[in-house]
Design an enzyme around this catalytic site. Structure first.
Site, short mmCIF file in Angstrom:
data_model
loop_
_atom_site.label_atom_id
_atom_site.label_comp_id
_atom_site.label_asym_id
_atom_site.label_seq_id
_atom_site.Cartn_x
_atom_site.Cartn_y
_atom_site.Cartn_z
N HIS A 1 2.72 2.18 -2.96
CA HIS A 1 2.25 3.53 -2.64
C HIS A 1 3.44 4.39 -2.17
O HIS A 1 3.59 5.54 -2.60
CB HIS A 1 1.15 3.48 -1.57
CG HIS A 1 0.84 4.81 -0.96
ND1 HIS A 1 0.34 5.87 -1.69
CD2 HIS A 1 0.99 5.27 0.32
CE1 HIS A 1 0.18 6.92 -0.88
NE2 HIS A 1 0.58 6.58 0.34
N HIS B 1 -2.06 0.69 0.82
CA HIS B 1 -0.92 1.16 1.63
C HIS B 1 0.19 0.11 1.70
O HIS B 1 0.49 -0.42 2.77
CB HIS B 1 -1.39 1.56 3.03
CG HIS B 1 -2.12 2.86 3.06
ND1 HIS B 1 -3.49 2.96 3.16
CD2 HIS B 1 -1.66 4.15 2.96
CE1 HIS B 1 -3.85 4.24 3.15
NE2 HIS B 1 -2.75 4.99 3.03
N ASN B 2 0.78 -0.16 0.55
CA ASN B 2 1.91 -1.07 0.49
C ASN B 2 3.13 -0.29 -0.03
O ASN B 2 3.05 0.94 -0.19
CB ASN B 2 1.56 -2.27 -0.41
CG ASN B 2 0.96 -1.79 -1.72
OD1 ASN B 2 1.46 -0.84 -2.32
ND2 ASN B 2 -0.13 -2.43 -2.15
N SER B 3 4.20 -0.99 -0.31
CA SER B 3 5.42 -0.25 -0.68
C SER B 3 5.30 0.39 -2.06
O SER B 3 6.09 1.27 -2.40
CB SER B 3 6.64 -1.16 -0.58
OG SER B 3 6.64 -2.10 -1.63
N ASP C 1 1.58 12.60 -1.58
CA ASP C 1 0.87 11.49 -0.95
C ASP C 1 -0.49 11.23 -1.60
O ASP C 1 -0.89 10.08 -1.77
CB ASP C 1 0.68 11.83 0.54
CG ASP C 1 0.21 10.63 1.35
OD1 ASP C 1 0.40 9.49 0.89
OD2 ASP C 1 -0.34 10.84 2.45
N HIS D 1 6.93 7.22 4.86
CA HIS D 1 5.77 7.92 5.42
C HIS D 1 4.58 7.04 5.79
O HIS D 1 3.75 7.44 6.61
CB HIS D 1 5.30 9.04 4.48
CG HIS D 1 4.30 8.60 3.47
ND1 HIS D 1 4.65 7.93 2.33
CD2 HIS D 1 2.93 8.68 3.46
CE1 HIS D 1 3.55 7.65 1.64
NE2 HIS D 1 2.50 8.09 2.31
N ASP D 2 4.49 5.83 5.22
CA ASP D 2 3.38 4.94 5.60
C ASP D 2 3.89 3.58 6.08
O ASP D 2 3.15 2.59 6.05
CB ASP D 2 2.43 4.73 4.40
CG ASP D 2 1.34 5.80 4.32
OD1 ASP D 2 0.99 6.37 5.37
OD2 ASP D 2 0.85 6.07 3.20
P1 AMP Z 1 -1.77 8.30 3.58
O1 AMP Z 1 -2.39 7.31 4.50
O2 AMP Z 1 -0.54 8.92 4.15
O3 AMP Z 1 -1.55 7.74 2.22
O4 AMP Z 1 -2.80 9.51 3.49
C1 AMP Z 1 -3.63 9.79 2.39
C2 AMP Z 1 -5.06 9.56 2.71
O5 AMP Z 1 -5.86 9.83 1.60
C3 AMP Z 1 -5.26 8.12 3.05
O6 AMP Z 1 -6.02 8.01 4.20
C4 AMP Z 1 -6.01 7.55 1.88
O7 AMP Z 1 -6.91 6.61 2.32
C5 AMP Z 1 -6.68 8.73 1.28
N1 AMP Z 1 -6.73 8.63 -0.17
C6 AMP Z 1 -5.69 8.67 -1.02
N2 AMP Z 1 -6.10 8.55 -2.29
C7 AMP Z 1 -7.44 8.42 -2.26
C8 AMP Z 1 -8.44 8.26 -3.25
N3 AMP Z 1 -8.15 8.20 -4.55
N4 AMP Z 1 -9.71 8.18 -2.84
C9 AMP Z 1 -10.03 8.23 -1.55
N5 AMP Z 1 -9.13 8.38 -0.56
C10 AMP Z 1 -7.84 8.47 -0.91
ZN ZN Z 2 0.47 7.73 2.04
#
Ligand code: AMP
Ligand code: ZN
Length: 737
Positions: free
Chosen positions: A477, A473-475, A634, A513-514
């Site tokens: 992403h 969860h850095n920039s 996302d 968004h994050d």
């Molecule tokens: P966000 O935090 O907005 O990025 O929400 C997406 C959620 O999906 C996050 O909690 C991530 O941890 C999870 N997520 C995204 N990609 C994956 C992945 N490849 N495997 C497991 N969890 C994921």
């Molecule tokens: Zn996200």
């Protein structure tokens, strides 16, 4: 035992009344001037029948005793008329009470004479002298089951009618064929009719509300005839035409018990001895009046004009149940049970046999810290939001992006664009550069009427508030999600559906968004009692924070306020759309958003032959499209080219591992135990993530936006993880040959 020798009790309501009203024992007064075998016979019979018995020898003592106890049965010896005037005594007793049965004796040697004088005096029965104890007992039983019981019925009837007359509920009694037999004064005043206008008329003749189904009464009656319970809504109409009450009626025909469901009730009962004595009692509640508050609440709820859609659905199903066969009605009951829960869109996962990876992902991403066990404090640094780092304050415009960076962004409109290249080229500042390029491609500055310098500052400050120390969860992403968002916005269906405000909102939402993501899940923050969890009440903690902080950062300083030059209303619309999209990335609502999209958009579109523009452009559906768009952007990493997908999987796994490490260190509950760096199978976790969250969502999104390349990548990637898993490998990549 007399109780056992009785015939089985009937379901007749009067019997019910008798059981309720007259549970005490029958009282008998024997008036015999002299003791003889006959009086002894009756004394014995009373004892055997379990009646309470008093004996009087004179008319005076008989009257005294009677006025005290009001016996149900008075037996007067008339054989020796010289002792006292039996007829006078009977008359006095009858004047005093309405419930009385008197027996009179006749000596067998006397000549038959008319019983008329006796009947006139109030005697009901004549008994020819017979001292045989069994004969006395039989006589008593016949009296009990005949005259006494009839008197009881009368008394119960009187009591009921007194109650009906006094009742504030409107009551109507009809025969089985809907002929009105009785209405009480409350009915008259509430409904606006006079008794005379109604009695003897068919209920059908009373103008009824068209709201009731034409066969409603028949439905009720046939239900009761079968001894079944009926429950439902009954609408009544006043004489002046007003529909006055919406009433819940419930009846239990068999047992003649009326259950009042808050607002009002119906009694329907049926005597078992006379099938045609069929009574329907309808109890209606008046509309208002403080004394009727208890009654009107339910009616109000059912007559609400501003109903929530779910209430309408439940009401429709309730109505459909009334005319449905039993199995359908029962199935609908189960449907109603489900509809009444709030978590309509979240599949219920069995916790036992499910795959632990799925369990942990679901628990970790979807429960918002429900497994919270401890109140350990986890305090995030209370630092002020980041300002733009000095090395990035150098003037930067699209025109002076360093060529190496510009080059890496050349194919940014392709799905296969490599964000990690850009991350490297920009020294972990891909969001600012990609943002500049994409926002300019979509004309965001023109739309917002903001200088490019403001946009640049804004992108820089937003990016500065992403944690470069997070592995996922850095920039990068955020830049990746922005990239996917821009890609989706170019799809034909999406373009048809969304307007420029939606597009700008989507690009901004993706960017922020994050922001300030701590690299920990919501569950972790809740478990740790973090400041953010406390601030946002353990509810959508991170997403609320991302949205709120984004607006704080943006509006704090004019230099980076990209909204500064737009109209207040436009700002409000944009802000609302951005917040809605950021909040939609919360995984607890994953299935809700996906299912709403499928039901409101995929299915109606599939059912249409033409293009269905109205489906695409309604405000409600545009919201669903935007939510789905940002959600798919996302978590689109499983749909990226394999190398990128693997890198993302490595990054998210590492972030989860770091969380598990910290949970262990701090003695916090471990939210996702499978994400333990020592034991985790990354392929398994990816298979579960794809199976549970990705496949259905992208099927729906592909059906809408047409994304064959993404689906192809998804397929390849899934096979890739499967391949590793089949080789029992836990790592991201197979070991070198
Ligand atoms: P966000 O935090 O907005 O990025 O929400 C997406 C959620 O999906 C996050 O909690 C991530 O941890 C999870 N997520 C995204 N990609 C994956 C992945 N490849 N495997 C497991 N969890 C994921
Ligand atoms: Zn996200």
């Amino acid at each position: 035992d007399r109780g056992q020798s009785r015939p089985p009790s009937t379901n007749c309501v009067i019997d019910h009344g008798i059981r309720c009203f007259f549970l005490f024992l029958l009282q008998v007064l024997l008036v015999f001037a002299k003791e003889d075998s006959q009086s002894n016979g009756f004394c014995w019979a009373c004892e055997k029948a379990n009646f309470r018995c008093s004996m009087a020898r004179t008319p005076e003592s008989a009257l005294e005793c009677f006025s005290e106890k009001h016996h149900d049965l008075v037996i007067i010896d008339h054989r020796h008329s010289r002792h006292f005037d039996a007829e006078a005594l009977c008359r006095v007793c009858h004047v005093d009470v309405s419930v009385l049965t008197c027996a009179h004796f006749l000596r067998p040697d006397r000549e038959e004479a008319s019983v008329m004088p006796l009947i006139n005096a109030g005697f009901n029965r004549r008994y020819v002298e017979n001292a045989n104890m069994m004969a006395c007992y039989n006589e008593l039983l016949q009296l009990e089951h005949g005259e006494v019981r009839a008197q009881f019925k009368l008394r119960a009837g009187n009591a009921i009618f007194t109650a009906l007359e006094q009742s504030q509920e409107a009551i109507e009694i009809t025969s089985e064929d809907q002929i009105i037999q009785y209405v009480n004064p409350a009915y008259e005043s509430i409904m606006g009719y006079q008794q005379g206008e109604l009695i003897g008329k068919e209920i059908i003749e009373v103008p009824k509300s068209e709201k009731n189904k034409p066969d409603l009464l028949e439905t009720i009656n046939s239900c009761i005839r079968k001894g079944k319970e009926w429950q439902g809504i009954y609408y009544a109409k006043k004489k002046n035409g007003d529909i006055t009450y919406v009433t819940w009626l419930k009846c239990l025909g068999e047992t003649a018990v009326c259950v009042c469901l808050d607002s009002s009730c119906e009694i329907n009962f049926q005597t078992s001895d006379t099938q045609d004595a069929f009574l329907s009692f309808f109890f209606f509640s008046p509309e208002s009046g403080s004394s009727q508050r208890r009654h009107s609440s339910m009616a109000r709820i059912h007559s609400m004009t501003i109903e929530a859609p779910i209430t309408k659905v439940i009401n429709i199903i309730n109505a459909a149940q009334e005319s449905s066969p039993m199995p359908v009605a029962e199935a609908l009951d189960r449907v109603l049970e489900i509809l009444r829960t709030t978590e309509l869109y979240s599949p219920q996962l069995g916790t036992k046999d499910e795959d632990p990876h799925t369990n942990d992902l679901v628990g970790g991403l979807m429960t918002d810290g429900l497994r919270r066990l401890s109140g350990n404090e986890y305090i995030f640094s209370t630092k002020q939001p980041h300002h733009i780092p000095s090395h990035l304050t150098t003037p930067l415009s699209l025109n002076d992006i360093p060529p190496r960076i510009a080059q890496t962004m050349e194919n940014e409109d392709s799905w296969d664009f490599d964000i990690f290249n850009l991350e490297a080229a920009t020294i972990k500042r891909p969001l600012t550069y990609l943002g500049l390029k994409i926002f300019s491609r979509f004309g965001v500055c023109e739309f917002l009427n903001c200088p490019e310098a403001t946009l640049r500052s804004w992108l820089q400050v937003i990016e500065a508030n992403y944690h470069s120390s997070n592995s996922y969860h850095n920039s990068t992403h955020a830049a990746d999600v922005l990239h996917a968002t821009a890609y989706f916005l170019c799809k034909e269906r999406v373009k048809q559906s969304l307007d420029p405000t939606d597009e700008v909102a989507a690009l901004i939402a993706a960017t922020v968004h994050d922001v300030d993501h701590p690299g920990r899940t919501n569950s972790f923050l809740c478990n740790a009692g973090s400041e953010l969890a406390i601030l946002y009440n353990d509810t959508a903690v991170l997403e609320s924070h991302h949205a709120a902080l984004a607006f704080q950062i943006t509006t704090r300083d004019d230099k980076c306020n990209i909204f500064k030059n737009i109209e207040r209303n436009e700002y409000r619309t944009l802000r609302q759309a951005i917040i809605d999209m950021v909040l939609a990335t919360e995984m607890t609502k994953h299935f809700e958003h996906v299912n709403k999209f499928v039901n409101s958009i995929n299915k109606p579109l599939a059912a249409l032959e033409e293009n269905g523009v109205s489906i695409l452009t309604s405000p409600e559906n545009r919201i669903l499209v935007k939510r789905m768009l940002i959600k798919c952007a996302d978590i689109s990493n499983p749909c990226r080219p394999q190398e990128l997908c693997i890198e993302w999987a490595g990054r998210i796994s590492e972030e989860y591992f770091a969380q598990t490490d910290e949970e262990k260190r701090q003695g916090l509950p471990v939210v996702m135990p499978v994400f333990d760096r020592n034991t985790c199978s990354i392929p398994k976790s990816q298979i579960s993530f794809i199976d549970y969250f990705i496949t259905d969502m992208f099927d729906a999104w592909d059906a809408f936006a047409d994304l064959p390349n993404l689906m192809q990548h998804l397929d390849n990637n899934f096979k890739y993880w499967k391949g590793l898993d089949e080789r029992k490998l836990h790592s991201l990549r197979p070991p070198p040959e």
